[in-house]
Design a protein around this motif. Sequence first.
Motif, PDB file in Angstrom:
ATOM      1  N   ASP A 198      39.928  81.847  24.432  1.00 36.79           N
ATOM      2  CA  ASP A 198      39.153  82.956  23.857  1.00 36.79           C
ATOM      3  C   ASP A 198      38.045  82.368  22.986  1.00 36.79           C
ATOM      4  OD1 ASP A 198      38.200  85.332  22.941  1.00 36.79           O
ATOM      5  OD2 ASP A 198      40.095  86.046  22.100  1.00 36.79           O
ATOM      6  N   PRO A 199      36.975  81.854  23.594  1.00 35.89           N
ATOM      7  CA  PRO A 199      35.938  81.140  22.821  1.00 35.89           C
ATOM      8  C   PRO A 199      35.276  81.998  21.751  1.00 35.89           C
ATOM      9  CG  PRO A 199      35.239  81.526  25.109  1.00 35.89           C
ATOM     10  CD  PRO A 199      36.684  81.864  25.039  1.00 35.89           C
ATOM     11  N   GLN A 200      35.183  83.308  21.938  1.00 41.16           N
ATOM     12  CA  GLN A 200      34.541  84.156  20.937  1.00 41.16           C
ATOM     13  C   GLN A 200      35.402  84.359  19.694  1.00 41.16           C
ATOM     14  OE1 GLN A 200      31.268  85.660  20.955  1.00 41.16           O
ATOM     15  NE2 GLN A 200      31.164  83.968  22.426  1.00 41.16           N
ATOM     16  N   ARG A 201      36.671  83.979  19.786  1.00 40.36           N
ATOM     17  CA  ARG A 201      37.551  84.099  18.622  1.00 40.36           C
ATOM     18  C   ARG A 201      38.084  82.735  18.166  1.00 40.36           C
ATOM     19  NH1 ARG A 201      39.330  88.901  21.376  1.00 40.36           N
ATOM     20  NH2 ARG A 201      38.882  90.794  20.159  1.00 40.36           N
ATOM     21  N   THR A 202      37.442  81.659  18.578  1.00 48.87           N
ATOM     22  CA  THR A 202      37.880  80.312  18.191  1.00 48.87           C
ATOM     23  C   THR A 202      36.801  79.670  17.331  1.00 48.87           C
ATOM     24  OG1 THR A 202      39.098  80.112  20.274  1.00 48.87           O
ATOM     25  CG2 THR A 202      38.707  78.083  19.032  1.00 48.87           C
ATOM     26  N   HIS A 203      37.188  79.267  16.120  1.00 45.59           N
ATOM     27  CA  HIS A 203      36.238  78.759  15.142  1.00 45.59           C
ATOM     28  C   HIS A 203      36.785  77.445  14.557  1.00 45.59           C
ATOM     29  CE1 HIS A 203      35.155  82.946  15.608  1.00 45.59           C
ATOM     30  NE2 HIS A 203      36.323  83.297  15.084  1.00 45.59           N
ATOM     31  N   VAL A 204      35.992  76.379  14.653  1.00 48.53           N
ATOM     32  CA  VAL A 204      36.460  75.039  14.285  1.00 48.53           C
ATOM     33  C   VAL A 204      35.689  74.540  13.068  1.00 48.53           C
ATOM     34  CG1 VAL A 204      36.826  72.673  15.085  1.00 48.53           C
ATOM     35  CG2 VAL A 204      36.987  74.587  16.701  1.00 48.53           C
ATOM     36  N   MET A 205      36.414  73.987  12.100  1.00 43.59           N
ATOM     37  CA  MET A 205      35.761  73.433  10.914  1.00 43.59           C
ATOM     38  C   MET A 205      36.097  71.951  10.734  1.00 43.59           C
ATOM     39  SD  MET A 205      37.934  74.936   7.683  1.00 43.59           S
ATOM     40  CE  MET A 205      37.579  76.638   8.019  1.00 43.59           C
ATOM     41  N   THR A 250      31.131  77.677  15.869  1.00 47.54           N
ATOM     42  CA  THR A 250      31.616  78.890  16.532  1.00 47.54           C
ATOM     43  C   THR A 250      30.580  79.380  17.533  1.00 47.54           C
ATOM     44  OG1 THR A 250      32.346  81.181  16.213  1.00 47.54           O
ATOM     45  CG2 THR A 250      30.707  80.340  14.653  1.00 47.54           C
ATOM     46  N   GLU A 251      31.055  79.822  18.692  1.00 44.60           N
ATOM     47  CA  GLU A 251      30.168  80.387  19.704  1.00 44.60           C
ATOM     48  C   GLU A 251      29.869  81.855  19.445  1.00 44.60           C
ATOM     49  OE1 GLU A 251      31.409  79.634  23.700  1.00 44.60           O
ATOM     50  OE2 GLU A 251      32.024  77.565  23.276  1.00 44.60           O
ATOM     51  N   ASN A 252      30.576  82.443  18.497  1.00 41.47           N
ATOM     52  CA  ASN A 252      30.411  83.863  18.206  1.00 41.47           C
ATOM     53  C   ASN A 252      29.275  84.038  17.197  1.00 41.47           C
ATOM     54  OD1 ASN A 252      30.705  86.520  17.065  1.00 41.47           O
ATOM     55  ND2 ASN A 252      32.786  86.588  17.900  1.00 41.47           N
ATOM     56  N   GLN A 253      28.142  84.546  17.659  1.00 44.78           N
ATOM     57  CA  GLN A 253      26.978  84.665  16.788  1.00 44.78           C
ATOM     58  C   GLN A 253      27.147  85.774  15.746  1.00 44.78           C
ATOM     59  OE1 GLN A 253      24.359  82.442  16.581  1.00 44.78           O
ATOM     60  NE2 GLN A 253      25.842  81.370  17.887  1.00 44.78           N
ATOM     61  N   ASP A 254      27.969  86.756  16.019  1.00 48.48           N
ATOM     62  CA  ASP A 254      28.256  87.759  14.994  1.00 48.48           C
ATOM     63  C   ASP A 254      28.968  87.108  13.807  1.00 48.48           C
ATOM     64  OD1 ASP A 254      27.128  89.714  16.558  1.00 48.48           O
ATOM     65  OD2 ASP A 254      29.045  90.421  17.374  1.00 48.48           O
ATOM     66  N   VAL A 255      29.959  86.289  14.112  1.00 46.33           N
ATOM     67  CA  VAL A 255      30.675  85.567  13.058  1.00 46.33           C
ATOM     68  C   VAL A 255      29.730  84.597  12.354  1.00 46.33           C
ATOM     69  CG1 VAL A 255      32.547  83.931  12.583  1.00 46.33           C
ATOM     70  CG2 VAL A 255      32.917  85.835  14.179  1.00 46.33           C
TER      71      VAL A 255
END
Length: 533
Positions: A287-294, A313-318
């Motif tokens: 689920d790339p739109q809900r995966t966020h790496v720091m 993150t690939e999610n531009q909204d986030v």
Amino acid sequence: MGGGGGSDLQEMRARPLAERRIDMHGFCNPSNFQRSPYLSARGNIASIFCGSTEEGYKAYHADKYDEDKNPNGIINFGTSENKLCFDLMSKRLTQTDMNLMEPPLLQYPDWKGHMFLREEVARFLTYYCKAPAPLKAENVIVLNGCGSLFSALATVLCDPGEAVLIATPFYGGITQSVFLYGNVKLVYAYLDSKITGTSTRPFQLTVEKLEKALQDARAEGVTVRALILLNPQNPLGDIYSLSELRDYLEFAKRHELHVIVDEIYMLSVFDESATFHSVLGMDRLPDPQRTHVMWGISKDFAVSGIRFGTLYTENQDVANAVASLCYFHGVCGPVQHKVAQLLRDRGESVAPYWINQVYLRANHARLKAAHTYVTDELKTLGVPFLNRNAGFFVWIDFRKYLRTGTFEEEMLLWRRFLDNKVLLSCGKAFECSEPGWFRIIFADKTHRLQLGMQRIRKVLEEREQEILAEEKEQPCQSDQDGKADSTDEVIFVSRHQEPTCASSSNLGDLIGLLQQQMRSSDWLQKNTAEQFA
């Protein structure tokens, strides 16, 4: 010894989640607290938001050990910092390419970070995370540390009162990060030292445990929005396999949870037998739109004083929502330039040549040597510990030094270490479900490791004698329930596995043997600062 730990754990887990979440910021112990009329309710909570971690940190800064100026000061084995590479980093950060001052660096940047830095971060993560395709600079956001990233992500992914799922034990600073601004709670998936069910190692995270924690929360009406994964894990030092990562991400996708993956120690895997797998290196994210790496430089590059963290993150909204909070958590222009130079690939004079051939080689060798010294000391003392090869810490089992096996007794032992001028982190600070586990930081110089371990040994020997004296007055009970399973993952000394009463003569023999082994140890001679340099 430690026989009461089971009831303590059962009581904790039986309490409603709402009460447990109150406890998570209630460990600040406001018994003597008086509400300030000058602060809001939120401000009053923030002013008392502290625990053993904060208390010990303040005590350390008021009485720091210094070999010359304050030799009786506190040695800090509690704060997760790498103190082994100042020589390398100070030299690199003062080279001529670091010293640039141009107008854009002194002006307001794009709140996501200067594009030149975001491009370098994307290239750096592509290389070290082994990404299957080049990562994109537009998916990179820069903030002043991963604590700020946790705070920002919790705020934009959750509404006040909602929750994030995390496995315990975990780095306790996350509690503060997600709560103070966003009023976001944590739901715990408790991990055990005992190997049961589908587990194959102590404190193993499984999908079954995540499922149970999530369903328990939902049954009480708690909305869970995200899952936090720490890889490598702090304080355990676990490194998740690719199949484990895939299982966790698939679990999150089934329940439409965001996944926040903290990979802050990804380059601090110091043994070749262990392999780190980044989420960004997976062929396909569930689920790339809900995966966020720091990630950040404070741990892997031994510069915790330079506040820099990055989110991919690939999610531009986030990304855009987090960027709006970067106004409060930005990185100053000159530091952005220095970080870009540190990460930049420009041939043999700088990264990745310098990173791979100079810095990482030396850093891993020093971490491994320091880890070996501390774990050898623990083996000599007969203290069980989790045997891992990542991060700066060892997860230690001090449960046999707790007579009743309660968190109150754990805190007393923690204070006793502090009174003897060595700061450790107790398991309660990581929301560990079993009293008696402690974290020790080993990424320190030889002379401080030696003196700190001497102080720890003194406390443990005194405590052991006290328990033996107490046992003379009471029947000896089996301590098997207070031990983790003996596996290759946990190092045990057989003497402390047996539920028999030790005699005072045996204790004297053991102490004599320990002292003899310490005097005959040649580790310090073999691993000098000069040799490392």
